[in-house]
Design a protein around this motif. Structure first.
Motif, short mmCIF file in Angstrom:
data_model
loop_
_atom_site.label_atom_id
_atom_site.label_comp_id
_atom_site.label_asym_id
_atom_site.label_seq_id
_atom_site.Cartn_x
_atom_site.Cartn_y
_atom_site.Cartn_z
N TRP A 96 -15.39 -3.18 1.81
CA TRP A 96 -14.47 -3.72 0.81
C TRP A 96 -14.14 -2.63 -0.22
CZ3 TRP A 96 -11.82 -8.20 1.08
CH2 TRP A 96 -12.18 -9.06 2.12
N ASN A 97 -13.27 -1.71 0.22
CA ASN A 97 -12.82 -0.62 -0.65
C ASN A 97 -11.42 -0.18 -0.23
OD1 ASN A 97 -13.14 1.55 1.46
ND2 ASN A 97 -15.28 0.90 1.30
N LEU A 98 -10.77 0.57 -1.08
CA LEU A 98 -9.40 1.00 -0.81
C LEU A 98 -9.31 1.93 0.39
CD1 LEU A 98 -8.14 1.54 -4.47
CD2 LEU A 98 -7.36 -0.21 -2.87
N ASP A 99 -10.34 2.72 0.63
CA ASP A 99 -10.31 3.64 1.77
C ASP A 99 -10.23 2.88 3.10
OD1 ASP A 99 -10.42 5.83 0.12
OD2 ASP A 99 -12.60 6.07 0.27
N TYR A 100 -10.97 1.77 3.19
CA TYR A 100 -10.93 0.96 4.41
C TYR A 100 -9.54 0.35 4.61
CZ TYR A 100 -12.11 -2.58 7.89
OH TYR A 100 -12.13 -3.35 9.02
N ILE A 101 -8.95 -0.18 3.55
CA ILE A 101 -7.60 -0.75 3.63
C ILE A 101 -6.61 0.35 4.04
CG2 ILE A 101 -5.78 -1.99 2.42
CD1 ILE A 101 -8.31 -3.62 2.67
N TYR A 102 -6.77 1.53 3.49
CA TYR A 102 -5.92 2.68 3.81
C TYR A 102 -5.97 2.99 5.30
CZ TYR A 102 -4.22 7.54 3.39
OH TYR A 102 -3.52 8.72 3.52
N GLU A 103 -7.16 2.97 5.86
CA GLU A 103 -7.33 3.29 7.28
C GLU A 103 -6.78 2.21 8.19
OE1 GLU A 103 -11.49 3.80 7.71
OE2 GLU A 103 -11.59 5.66 6.52
N GLN A 104 -6.98 0.96 7.81
CA GLN A 104 -6.63 -0.16 8.68
C GLN A 104 -5.17 -0.60 8.57
OE1 GLN A 104 -8.83 -1.46 10.99
NE2 GLN A 104 -10.11 0.27 10.32
N ALA A 105 -4.58 -0.43 7.41
CA ALA A 105 -3.22 -0.98 7.19
C ALA A 105 -2.28 0.05 6.59
CB ALA A 105 -3.31 -2.20 6.28
N GLY A 106 -2.61 1.33 6.73
CA GLY A 106 -1.84 2.38 6.06
C GLY A 106 -0.37 2.44 6.42
N GLU A 107 -0.01 2.09 7.65
CA GLU A 107 1.38 2.19 8.08
C GLU A 107 2.22 0.96 7.74
OE1 GLU A 107 2.93 4.93 9.38
OE2 GLU A 107 1.04 5.84 8.75
N GLN A 108 1.58 -0.09 7.24
CA GLN A 108 2.34 -1.30 6.89
C GLN A 108 3.24 -1.05 5.69
OE1 GLN A 108 -0.10 -4.77 6.36
NE2 GLN A 108 -1.13 -4.54 8.34
N ILE A 109 4.43 -1.63 5.72
CA ILE A 109 5.34 -1.60 4.57
C ILE A 109 5.04 -2.81 3.69
CG2 ILE A 109 7.74 -1.59 3.80
CD1 ILE A 109 6.96 0.90 5.36
N VAL A 110 4.78 -2.56 2.42
CA VAL A 110 4.42 -3.66 1.51
C VAL A 110 5.41 -3.74 0.35
CG1 VAL A 110 1.97 -3.63 2.07
CG2 VAL A 110 2.82 -2.11 0.29
N GLY A 111 5.65 -4.95 -0.11
CA GLY A 111 6.48 -5.17 -1.28
C GLY A 111 5.67 -4.96 -2.54
N LEU A 112 6.29 -4.33 -3.55
CA LEU A 112 5.59 -4.00 -4.79
C LEU A 112 6.29 -4.63 -5.99
CD1 LEU A 112 4.96 -0.20 -4.08
CD2 LEU A 112 3.34 -2.09 -3.78
N TYR A 113 5.47 -4.99 -6.98
CA TYR A 113 5.95 -5.58 -8.22
C TYR A 113 5.47 -4.73 -9.38
CZ TYR A 113 6.62 -9.55 -5.10
OH TYR A 113 7.00 -10.36 -4.05
N ASP A 114 6.16 -4.85 -10.53
CA ASP A 114 5.73 -4.10 -11.71
C ASP A 114 5.59 -5.06 -12.89
OD1 ASP A 114 8.34 -4.60 -12.53
OD2 ASP A 114 9.03 -2.56 -12.17
N ASN A 115 5.42 -4.49 -14.09
CA ASN A 115 5.18 -5.31 -15.28
C ASN A 115 6.45 -5.88 -15.91
OD1 ASN A 115 2.45 -4.79 -15.06
ND2 ASN A 115 2.44 -3.16 -16.59
N LYS A 116 7.60 -5.48 -15.43
CA LYS A 116 8.85 -5.93 -16.04
C LYS A 116 9.13 -7.39 -15.71
CE LYS A 116 11.02 -1.34 -15.82
NZ LYS A 116 9.93 -0.69 -15.05
N PRO A 117 9.79 -8.13 -16.62
CA PRO A 117 10.17 -9.51 -16.31
C PRO A 117 11.08 -9.55 -15.09
CG PRO A 117 10.45 -9.04 -18.65
CD PRO A 117 10.19 -7.72 -17.98
#
Length: 290
Positions: free
Chosen positions: A43-64
């Motif tokens: 349960w760390n970012l490195d594992y997620i990086y290895e397993q799902a690195g090529e996936q395209i993900v939607g991102l959000y920011d702090n703006k309304p």
């Protein structure tokens, strides 16, 4: 805001959890609860990086949210590996919202077990949430009204929790599950938001492996203090009344708001913001008279 300390335990039995926290709907922080999982070290970012690195993900920011767009529309997209590299390298307010493990990373389901705490989990949608060190999540409650068990990994996170009955002091936006956009919960302005001074809740700082029980309908504000991610396990509605309220939230209130937003755009947003202020001021006036 009137913030109290939350109960903090190092471990907990099902019997104690049900009697002391679940039945009275009281939050509790369980330190390093995820260490019980055999694959805790994954349960760390490195594992997620290895397993799902090529996936395209939607991102959000702090703006309304843009009133001309759907509230759940991402501000940009990026490969998971590029996103993780970014938030580990530099401050960022970009975050990933509601990443459903069963759909996008089912192998991760083998790396944990549902804690036996006496309530029934909705196992279809265990979800991940990611955030950079500047990411904030607007004060809200979850539309499905489930009881939540929220685990934090990697970086530290600050959470503010408020019971449902405190909504009147939080500037809740009508036909929405969130408060007005411009409240700064890190430096609250009680001149602009006077009712907020009387909102009673909890302040929690979460670290790697901690689990937070958030009862149904609890308002929560999340502030990532360091890059990290979390997983939320949720329960089924535990009563017919809660099930009815959930269906009303999901299928009536939510879609009514979407239709009005599409038709009236900024005018609708402005109207709801104004009504939120009016209702909180009315609640404040009533409170001060008593």
């Amino acid at each position: 805001m009137i913030l109290s300390e939350i109960d903090i335990v190092d471990d907990i039995s099902k019997e104690v959890f049900l009697e002391k926290y679940f039945k009275p709907q009281k939050p509790v922080l369980i330190k390093e609860f995820a260490k019980k999982w055999e694959a805790y070290d994954k349960w760390n970012l490195d594992y997620i990086y290895e397993q799902a690195g090529e996936q395209i993900v939607g991102l959000y920011d702090n703006k309304p949210a843009d009133p001309n767009k759907a509230t759940d529309e991402p501000v940009t997209h990026m490969k998971m590996r590029d996103y993780i590299h970014l938030i580990k390298k530099q401050p960022s307010d970009l975050r990933i919202f509601f990443y459903i493990i069963t759909d996008k990373l089912p192998g991760l389901l083998q790396n944990f077990s549902y804690p036996d705490l006496g309530f029934k989990y909705f196992k279809r949608i265990p979800t991940l949430f990611f955030g950079g060190s500047e990411a904030r999540v607007l004060m809200h409650y979850d539309v499905d009204l489930g009881d939540l068990l929220h685990f934090q990994f990697e970086g530290r996170k600050r959470v503010l929790l408020f019971p449902p009955e405190e909504a009147a002091f939080l500037y809740k936006v009508p036909l929405s599950v969130h408060t007005v956009y411009n409240v700064d919960y890190e430096h609250p302005d009680y001149t602009q938001f006077p009712a907020l001074r009387y909102a009673k809740g909890y302040e929690i700082f979460m670290e790697h492996g901690d689990a937070l029980f958030m009862p149904s309908g609890y308002w929560h504000f999340n502030r990532y203090l360091e890059a990290g991610f979390s997983v939320t396990l949720r329960s089924f509605p535990s009563s017919p009344k809660r099930l009815f309220n959930m269906l009303n939230e999901v299928f009536f209130i939510r879609y009514t708001d979407k239709i009005m937003r599409k038709l009236f755009k900024q005018k609708w947003v402005n109207y709801k913001q104004r009504k939120a202020f009016e209702r909180s001021q009315k609640a404040l006036d009533k409170y001060l008279k008593n």
